[in-house]
Scaffold this motif. Structure first.
Motif, PDB file in Angstrom:
ATOM      1  N   UNK A  74       0.834  -1.198   0.000  1.00 40.94           N
ATOM      2  CA  UNK A  74       0.000   0.000   0.000  1.00 40.94           C
ATOM      3  C   UNK A  74       0.871   1.252   0.000  1.00 40.94           C
ATOM      4  N   UNK A  75       1.954   1.259   0.784  1.00 41.99           N
ATOM      5  CA  UNK A  75       2.813   2.444   0.854  1.00 41.99           C
ATOM      6  C   UNK A  75       3.434   2.754  -0.499  1.00 41.99           C
ATOM      7  N   UNK A  76       3.930   1.745  -1.186  1.00 42.59           N
ATOM      8  CA  UNK A  76       4.517   1.968  -2.517  1.00 42.59           C
ATOM      9  C   UNK A  76       3.452   2.377  -3.521  1.00 42.59           C
ATOM     10  N   UNK A  77       2.258   1.762  -3.426  1.00 38.57           N
ATOM     11  CA  UNK A  77       1.165   2.130  -4.325  1.00 38.57           C
ATOM     12  C   UNK A  77       0.794   3.599  -4.172  1.00 38.57           C
ATOM     13  N   UNK A  78       0.694   4.070  -2.953  1.00 43.71           N
ATOM     14  CA  UNK A  78       0.342   5.479  -2.722  1.00 43.71           C
ATOM     15  C   UNK A  78       1.416   6.413  -3.293  1.00 43.71           C
ATOM     16  N   UNK A  79       2.667   6.084  -3.066  1.00 42.82           N
ATOM     17  CA  UNK A  79       3.744   6.933  -3.568  1.00 42.82           C
ATOM     18  C   UNK A  79       3.773   6.963  -5.090  1.00 42.82           C
ATOM     19  N   UNK A  80       3.531   5.823  -5.724  1.00 47.50           N
ATOM     20  CA  UNK A  80       3.531   5.781  -7.183  1.00 47.50           C
ATOM     21  C   UNK A  80       2.333   6.533  -7.756  1.00 47.50           C
ATOM     22  N   UNK A  81       1.168   6.398  -7.132  1.00 48.73           N
ATOM     23  CA  UNK A  81      -0.006   7.153  -7.585  1.00 48.73           C
ATOM     24  C   UNK A  81       0.246   8.659  -7.461  1.00 48.73           C
ATOM     25  N   UNK A  82       0.909   9.062  -6.398  1.00 45.06           N
ATOM     26  CA  UNK A  82       1.233  10.482  -6.213  1.00 45.06           C
ATOM     27  C   UNK A  82       2.186  10.970  -7.295  1.00 45.06           C
ATOM     28  N   UNK A  83       3.184  10.155  -7.636  1.00 49.60           N
ATOM     29  CA  UNK A  83       4.115  10.536  -8.694  1.00 49.60           C
ATOM     30  C   UNK A  83       3.409  10.707 -10.033  1.00 49.60           C
ATOM     31  N   UNK A  84       2.488   9.799 -10.345  1.00 52.52           N
ATOM     32  CA  UNK A  84       1.778   9.869 -11.624  1.00 52.52           C
ATOM     33  C   UNK A  84       0.849  11.078 -11.660  1.00 52.52           C
ATOM     34  N   UNK A  85       0.145  11.332 -10.559  1.00 52.59           N
ATOM     35  CA  UNK A  85      -0.778  12.468 -10.525  1.00 52.59           C
ATOM     36  C   UNK A  85      -0.049  13.792 -10.674  1.00 52.59           C
ATOM     37  N   UNK A  86       1.182  13.885 -10.191  1.00 53.64           N
ATOM     38  CA  UNK A  86       1.940  15.131 -10.235  1.00 53.64           C
ATOM     39  C   UNK A  86       3.046  15.116 -11.282  1.00 53.64           C
ATOM     40  N   UNK A  87       2.983  14.173 -12.207  1.00 55.50           N
ATOM     41  CA  UNK A  87       4.030  14.068 -13.222  1.00 55.50           C
ATOM     42  C   UNK A  87       4.033  15.301 -14.124  1.00 55.50           C
ATOM     43  N   UNK A  88       5.218  15.825 -14.488  1.00 51.32           N
ATOM     44  CA  UNK A  88       5.298  16.991 -15.381  1.00 51.32           C
ATOM     45  C   UNK A  88       5.111  16.644 -16.842  1.00 51.32           C
ATOM     46  N   UNK A  89       4.902  15.373 -17.165  1.00 46.62           N
ATOM     47  CA  UNK A  89       4.641  14.935 -18.536  1.00 46.62           C
ATOM     48  C   UNK A  89       3.352  14.125 -18.551  1.00 46.62           C
ATOM     49  N   UNK A  90       2.649  14.077 -19.670  1.00 49.62           N
ATOM     50  CA  UNK A  90       1.438  13.242 -19.758  1.00 49.62           C
ATOM     51  C   UNK A  90       1.776  11.773 -19.537  1.00 49.62           C
ATOM     52  N   UNK A  91       0.932  11.065 -18.797  1.00 50.45           N
ATOM     53  CA  UNK A  91       1.160   9.654 -18.500  1.00 50.45           C
ATOM     54  C   UNK A  91       0.024   8.805 -19.068  1.00 50.45           C
ATOM     55  N   UNK A  92       0.388   7.637 -19.562  1.00 54.04           N
ATOM     56  CA  UNK A  92      -0.571   6.680 -20.120  1.00 54.04           C
ATOM     57  C   UNK A  92      -0.284   5.322 -19.492  1.00 54.04           C
ATOM     58  N   UNK A  93      -1.252   4.726 -18.803  1.00 52.71           N
ATOM     59  CA  UNK A  93      -1.090   3.376 -18.267  1.00 52.71           C
ATOM     60  C   UNK A  93      -1.721   2.386 -19.249  1.00 52.71           C
ATOM     61  N   UNK A  94      -1.031   1.270 -19.437  1.00 53.85           N
ATOM     62  CA  UNK A  94      -1.462   0.294 -20.438  1.00 53.85           C
ATOM     63  C   UNK A  94      -1.321  -1.105 -19.835  1.00 53.85           C
TER      64      UNK A  94
END
Length: 552
Positions: free
Chosen positions: A154-174
């Motif tokens: 859960x801790x890693x999941x939260x940190x990764x979700x935070x990184x994606x939400x605040x990413x300075x480039x557009x992100x696409x999950x596939x």
């Protein structure tokens, strides 16, 4: 006035009035290169040095002076060359800027791609953070995150979700390839991207939180964790315009959806069979990156797949629970070997390295403190076993502690929501293997003792009590002979020079068959004085108890 004086006067007056060059323009009376009426006629003036001032009948009139064509050409030529160079440089600059602009327009857009294949853990979090920074520095159009994971912390999941939400480039999950899953923690990471895509025959969901061993949480704790995760889901779904009700069911009821179902419910944005079709489909899609709205340019993009670095791969191996457990136990064996046979350095260095790496791996994982204490207790007990009367209570205690540590190191006595459907545990095969290896190591101490090695395991009590005792040589030791200790006579052997009859000796050990090892008092090792407390402890060893029963 003589002609010479008049000419000189005119020249001096010319110099005073006109200066060194006749370059002034706009003044009708001092124009160079203009026209001047004299006596009803017109004369042309050139750009030349000086101008003659003609005084006739108290009338001043201008007339052109003689010019030096070479000097005027040189003066004007320098200015022409300078202007030409300026024009050329300006043209080169304009063409260079135009070329760069055209080159940028012709260069295909860049898209970085990473793979999250396996459990969500701290090393995965580090991997994602590094590639996001690289995508920003290289001005990538988008970052594609290919996902195939059963879940994770859960801790890693939260940190990764935070990184994606605040990413300075557009992100696409596939979620890719067909047959892949974005379960548990993978569900939240998938919906956090600007664009969520799945391949056909994939699934997403089943995000109910469980303990580190995969068991259900207690009711009260489960309710608290559910509320926390569903609040996170609602905030992400609101930011990405997704159906939060359908996503909440993946946590509250452990629902899972196929790719088509997720698309119909508004959980994801597209279904694409491969990466090329995905990039063509999302081309032109507008996404919100911070406060800026960007239109994706991904059609025909240059794809750069970013694998894990060597350090990330090493840390990924190091954080495997089985590898961590094995490193600690192997490190303990190496240190014990070095203590028993000092001077080899190799086993000791490798042992310390194994212990350092093993405990470093534990530091990167969520562990149970009770398991760590049991692991350390097993190490201490095995060290004690190597110093005392082979296969005793310390050895049995070390085996028990290590087996219990294997069960509890990544489990919970009091369950905590540390993982999502991906329990961290040590393989039962690994536990059985190292349990057997530990028994063999302890048995080795026994065999060494019986064979006269450095261990004193199974040395008869009668000879054991003689160690560190003083005696007298009865028959010359060359190298073996007879000695007298107290009122009893024993066979002894020396490894040094011969010791004559009547000389004093000190018993330092016992060889196979009960033969005593002796030296002269001045050569006796200092550690013999510390044997008394070892002997007292050895009286309670399992080997001592077994020997006493056999003697009865």
């Amino acid at each position: 006035m003589p002609a010479g004086h008049a000419s000189a006067g005119r020249r001096s007056l010319d110099a005073r009035v006109l200066g060194p060059n006749c370059r002034r323009r706009g003044d009708r009376s001092r124009r160079a290169g203009g026209r001047l009426r004299l006596g009803g006629g017109q004369r042309d003036w050139g750009l030349c040095r000086g101008g003659a001032l003609d005084r006739r009948h108290d009338r001043t009139a201008w007339r052109p002076a003689r010019c030096d064509p070479r000097r005027d050409w040189l003066t004007n030529g320098r200015w022409i060359v300078r202007w030409l160079w300026a024009v050329v440089l300006l043209g080169v600059l304009i063409l260079s800027l135009a070329h760069d602009s055209l080159a940028q327009d012709d260069e295909p857009p860049l898209v970085l791609v990473i793979d999250i294949d396996g459990p969500i853990e701290p090393i995965t979090e580090r991997y994602l953070s590094r590639v996001i920074d690289e995508a920003e520095s290289r001005k990538a159009q988008a970052l594609v995150i290919r996902i195939n994971t059963p879940g994770g912390l859960i801790s890693s999941m939260r940190n990764m979700a935070e990184q994606i939400l605040n990413a300075p480039v557009p992100t696409i999950t596939y979620v890719w390839p067909s047959g892949a899953q974005a379960a548990s923690a993978g569900t939240i990471i998938t919906i956090a991207a600007h664009v969520a895509v799945m391949a056909p025959a994939t699934n997403i969901g089943a995000a109910a939180p469980v303990t580190g061993t995969g068991e259900d949480l207690p009711p009260t704790l489960r309710k608290k964790v559910d509320e926390d995760i569903t609040a996170l889901i609602r905030s992400i779904a609101s930011a990405r315009s997704r159906n939060y009700e359908a996503i909440e069911l993946t946590v509250l009821e452990a629902k899972a959806y196929t790719a088509d179902e997720a698309l119909d419910l508004g959980v994801i944005d597209h279904v694409s069979v491969d990466l090329d079709s995905l990039l063509n489909r999302v081309d032109g899609t507008e996404v919100q990156v911070g406060a800026e709205t960007r239109a994706l340019r991904t059609a025909g993009a240059q794809i750069d797949e970013q694998g894990r670095s060597m350090l990330e791969r090493f840390l990924d191996i190091l954080t495997n629970p089985n590898v961590t457990y094995a490193l600690i136990l192997l490190g303990t064996y190496g240190v014990i070997y070095e203590i028993r046979d000092p001077g080899n350095f190799g086993p000791g260095v490798l042992g310390v390295l194994g212990l350092v790496l093993g405990f470093a791996g534990i530091g990167l994982l969520p562990v149970n403190f009770t398991g760590v204490l049991l692991l350390v207790a097993g190490i201490i007990l095995l060290l004690l076993e190597s110093q005392f009367d082979g296969f005793g209570w310390a050895g049995i205690g070390a085996v028990i502690c290590w087996i219990l540590a294997g069960f509890l190191l990544f489990g919970e006595i009091f369950p905590e929501p540390t993982a999502l459907d991906d329990p961290l545990e040590i393989s039962r095969w690994v536990l059985g293997l190292f349990g057997a290896v530990t028994v063999c190591v302890i048995a080795m101490f026994w065999i060494l003792g019986r064979g006269g090695g450095k261990s004193e395991a199974f040395i008869p009590e009668r000879e054991r009590r003689l160690i560190a005792q003083s005696g007298t040589v009865v028959d010359i030791l060359n190298p073996s002979g007879e000695i007298l200790v107290g009122d009893e006579q024993f066979t002894a052997m020396t490894e040094g020079e011969d010791i004559g009859a009547g000389k004093s000796i000190v018993v330092t050990g016992v060889y196979a068959g009960g033969v005593l090892k002796v030296v002269e008092p001045g050569e006796a090792p200092s550690e013999l004085t510390s044997r008394s407390w070892r002997d007292r402890v050895a009286r309670y060893s399992l080997a001592h108890i077994i020997r006493q029963r056999r003697e009865r």
